[in-house]
Design an enzyme around this catalytic site. Structure first.
Site, PDB file in Angstrom:
ATOM      1  N   CYS A  11       0.842  -1.201   0.000  1.00  0.00           N
ATOM      2  CA  CYS A  11       0.000   0.000   0.000  1.00  0.00           C
ATOM      3  C   CYS A  11       0.876   1.250   0.000  1.00  0.00           C
ATOM      4  CB  CYS A  11      -0.912   0.002   1.227  1.00  0.00           C
ATOM      5  SG  CYS A  11      -1.750   1.575   1.524  1.00  0.00           S
ATOM      6  N   CYS A  20       0.690   3.299   3.207  1.00  0.00           N
ATOM      7  CA  CYS A  20       1.456   2.702   4.307  1.00  0.00           C
ATOM      8  C   CYS A  20       2.941   2.983   4.118  1.00  0.00           C
ATOM      9  CB  CYS A  20       1.215   1.194   4.370  1.00  0.00           C
ATOM     10  SG  CYS A  20      -0.507   0.711   4.658  1.00  0.00           S
TER      11      CYS A  20
END
Length: 430
Positions: A350, A353
């Site tokens: 991600c 993230c």
């Protein structure tokens, strides 16, 4: 290596084009509007007062600045544009951009990531570049404690056994992350044809999907890839025409040059990236500096399938606990915890993230010994349904605080994921 130029974003650079090499490709005429739009929506203005507080000797790998047009409020915005070069990893694109910087007639400064494991020829090349352009390269080094820990625990050549991602993260990604936090924007030498398997969708200009800029958080850094659509042969034609210095390793069969243990010459007909991390799969031939532009085969933000390429884990620190499914279930069952916990639910693929990795690791370091435990739980794949039903997962990343005397975790409500905002949330509820 990295550089920055001084120019008005509202006017074109007046550098000539040689042959077919035009560094901004045909999209250059639209670039001004794109960067200005990014500046207004995602990148806050850099004030001249902030610059005046920094001495020239400590300014973080900036060089000069692009001055943007005056805004409606009459405030003159400035955007830092920095070119980053991965130790000339991808060939000679970056010295070509330095040559174009010189041709603009604007002042510029250059920085490079020095991993400590470069070829002797590369260091001599750095010296040649300095003399040719009359500059001093500003070297960014990895954290000595992190390198020492990696080598002591795994040896000098662990990357041959367990992949190069950990070593690159310590020696390259984290030093670059620290450097970019002082900037508004940066320029890279990425080309689509460098690695068709991973870089075929590199845009010319974008909001950086991985790294944070001066203001922190997703969207705080502009990333500019002006040679994304330029072919390698055209870059070399330009370099020969302009008599630009190049790394002597190129004449020995090295096309893409990185660290000495991880780079070797390629044979005629082989792709340039074949000489990088040759013991690994073709789609793993990236160090992590541009992982936001890499095509990957895992889930995306909406849960749809992308690929099966294994992505290196993130949020790794001695001050951070990696929780298994059983571990986080035990944590949920405790109604009277000894210490409060803050836990991030994440997926390593991600981009959001990845963008908060630096601030979360800094949070873990600051909370070490404070009585607040910091953890992570990988909540994609088979764990996603559980995380949605039991852990309030909506999208990645989700940050939870498990209070000391309550069984129910409290979800962090803000999109601001810088360390100060996270600390304020934790301190208010602990």
């Amino acid at each position: 290596m990295a550089l920055a130029l001084t120019s008005s974003l509202s006017s074109e650079l007046k550098a000539p084009s040689v042959g077919a090499f035009q560094p901004l490709d045909r999209q250059f005429n639209n670039l001004t509007a794109t960067i200005n739009l990014s500046t207004r929506r995602a990148v806050k203005p850099l004030r001249a007062a902030a610059e005046s507080r920094r001495s020239d000797s400590v300014a973080p790998l900036t060089a000069t600045t692009f001055a943007a047009p005056t805004t409606e409020e009459g405030v003159k915005e400035e955007v830092k544009i920095v070119e980053e070069e991965e130790n000339f990893e991808d060939g000679a694109e970056d010295v070509a951009l330095i040559e174009y910087a010189k041709l603009t007639g604007r002042p510029f400064r250059v920085f490079s990531l020095d991993t400590g494991r470069l070829n002797p020829e590369t260091y001599r090349f750095f010296d040649e570049v300095e003399k040719h352009y009359g500059i001093r390269i500003e070297y960014m080094f990895p954290d000595s404690v992190e390198v020492q820990g990696l080598v002591r625990n795994k040896g000098l050549f662990s990357f041959y056994e367990d992949g190069h991602q950990e070593c690159c993260r310590v020696r390259k990604v984290r030093p670059l992350r620290r450097a970019l936090k002082g900037l508004r924007a940066w320029i890279t030498g990425q080309r689509k044809d460098q690695s068709p398997g991973t870089r075929s969708e590199v845009p010319v200009v974008q909001v950086d999907p991985v790294f944070e800029g001066l203001d922190g958080g997703v969207g705080s850094l502009v990333k500019w890839n002006p040679v994304a659509n330029v072919e390698g042969d055209n870059v070399w034609n330009f370099l020969r025409t302009m008599n630009v210095p190049v790394n002597s390793l190129h004449s020995q069969g090295y096309v893409s040059i990185g660290c000495e243990p991880c780079t070797r010459p390629v044979l005629p007909g082989q792709h340039e990236r074949e000489g990088r991390w040759w013991w690994e799969d073709a789609k793993a031939k990236e160090c992590g500096l541009h992982k936001g532009n890499i095509k990957e085969n895992s889930e995306n933000q909406n849960g749809s399938a992308q690929s099966n390429v294994e992505v290196a884990d993130i949020f790794e620190s001695d001050n951070l606990v990696s929780l298994t499914r059983a571990g986080i279930e035990n944590l949920m069952r405790l109604e009277d915890r000894r210490d409060p916990w803050v836990v991030v639910l994440y997926a390593p693929w991600c981009q959001f993230c990845q963008a908060m990795e630096g601030s979360y690791l800094e949070l873990a370091d600051k909370l070490a010994g404070s009585g607040v435990k910091v953890g992570k739980f990988r909540a994609d794949g088979d764990q996603k349904a559980f995380a949605k039903s039991e852990l309030q997962l909506g999208s990645f990343p989700t940050i939870l605080l498990f209070p000391k005397h309550s069984s129910q975790p409290i979800k962090y409500p803000s999109e601001n994921r810088d360390v100060d905002s996270l600390l304020a949330f934790i301190n208010a509820l602990r």
